[in-house]
Design a protein around this motif. Structure first.
Motif: not given
Length: 293
Positions: A119-146
């Motif tokens: 499934r293309d969207l699944t693969v894209q989502t996982i690849m995107n999330t991997a890049q986020v975790f790589k950049k911030f070096q953590t899986v604890s990313l719960t902040d939000r902003d208006f």
């Protein structure tokens, strides 16, 4: 979204990094796969800290040869010599070996994930999330902003589901936040810019896929932040554009309605993606932003 304790998070990270060390697959891909599956299952299996639930076909294979899972990939990842489909170490080890069979480059991993999920969207989502975790070096990313500065002159009500006439009879899939031209528009979340450009109805718009399988849609922008592009990793508070009144015509069409940000949210459950009401989240994020001032 699951509530995760610090100890569970630490245990998960240890498992990702242990598996990475023995497979040469970067840890953030295992973390991203787990994160994706945490959003598509109702609950984490009892006694587990990861949410990955392999297909029995992947684990055991079939009697007749299969292109993707000929003999099954289930294997023991610890010292008990048992390949248990309910054991986190065994699951990560088996999945790692499967991915490694395609190679360890980013493109290799993408191909392996497609053959696993198909499934293309699944693969894209996982690849995107991997890049986020790589950049911030953590899986604890719960902040939000208006999405707009609190000092700006803005107003909004719950407009999700309202009838819209432009572009044919349809419902409004988002919340309109009215503000002046040029007011900065910010990312509300950690994620990856998945789409940027012009749409006949949305005008200049940008889409961000976050680590919770949610697509955040910002439309009618006056313009984009200089240099922002598809594939960029963003965090809450990053400016991505500005408020405008673009859309309902060819590129550059503007001024057919008061300037505002159309903010939409779309959830993917691994099979379908649908719009849901962003208004309660905007109110929550606005309140949190005021508390943090």
């Amino acid at each position: 979204m699951y509530n995760v304790s610090a100890s569970e998070e630490s245990e998960r990270m240890s498992l990702y990094k242990k598996t990475s060390a023995v497979t040469n697959i970067p840890w953030y891909y295992f973390a991203a796969i787990d994160q994706y599956e945490r959003q598509i299952h109702d609950e984490i299996p009892e006694g587990r800290v990861t949410a990955i639930q392999p297909d029995p076909l992947f684990w055991r294979g079939v009697n007749e040869p299969s292109m993707f899972f000929p003999d099954g990939w289930g294997a023991s990842g610890n010292d008990d010599a048992k390949a248990e489909m309910t054991n986190d170490e065994d699951i990560l080890w088996s999945l790692g070996n499967y991915i490694k069979s395609y190679g360890t480059t980013k493109d290799d991993i993408r191909i392996a994930l497609w053959n696993y999920y198909k499934r293309d969207l699944t693969v894209q989502t996982i690849m995107n999330t991997a890049q986020v975790f790589k950049k911030f070096q953590t899986v604890s990313l719960t902040d939000r902003d208006f999405p707009l500065p609190l000092e700006a002159n803005y107003s909004y009500n719950n407009t999700w589901g309202d009838v819209r006439g432009f572009g044919g009879r349809r419902i409004h899939e988002g919340t309109d936040i009215f503000a002046n031209y040029g007011v900065p528009v910010k990312s509300t979340t950690y994620g990856v810019v998945e789409m940027k450009g012009w749409n006949k109805y949305g005008g200049w718009r940008i889409g961000i896929r976050d680590i919770y399988n949610i697509y955040h849609y910002y439309a009618h922008l006056n313009g984009f932040k200089d240099g922002i592009k598809v594939g960029d990793v963003v965090k809450p508070g990053d400016v991505i554009g500005s408020v405008g009144a673009t859309g309902y015509g060819p590129p550059g069409t503007s001024g057919k309605f008061p300037p505002h940000l159309h903010y939409g949210m779309y959830k993917d459950n691994g099979e379908h993606e649908w719009s849901f009401d962003p208004y309660p989240y905007l109110k929550k994020w606005e309140k949190l932003a005021r508390k943090s001032q």
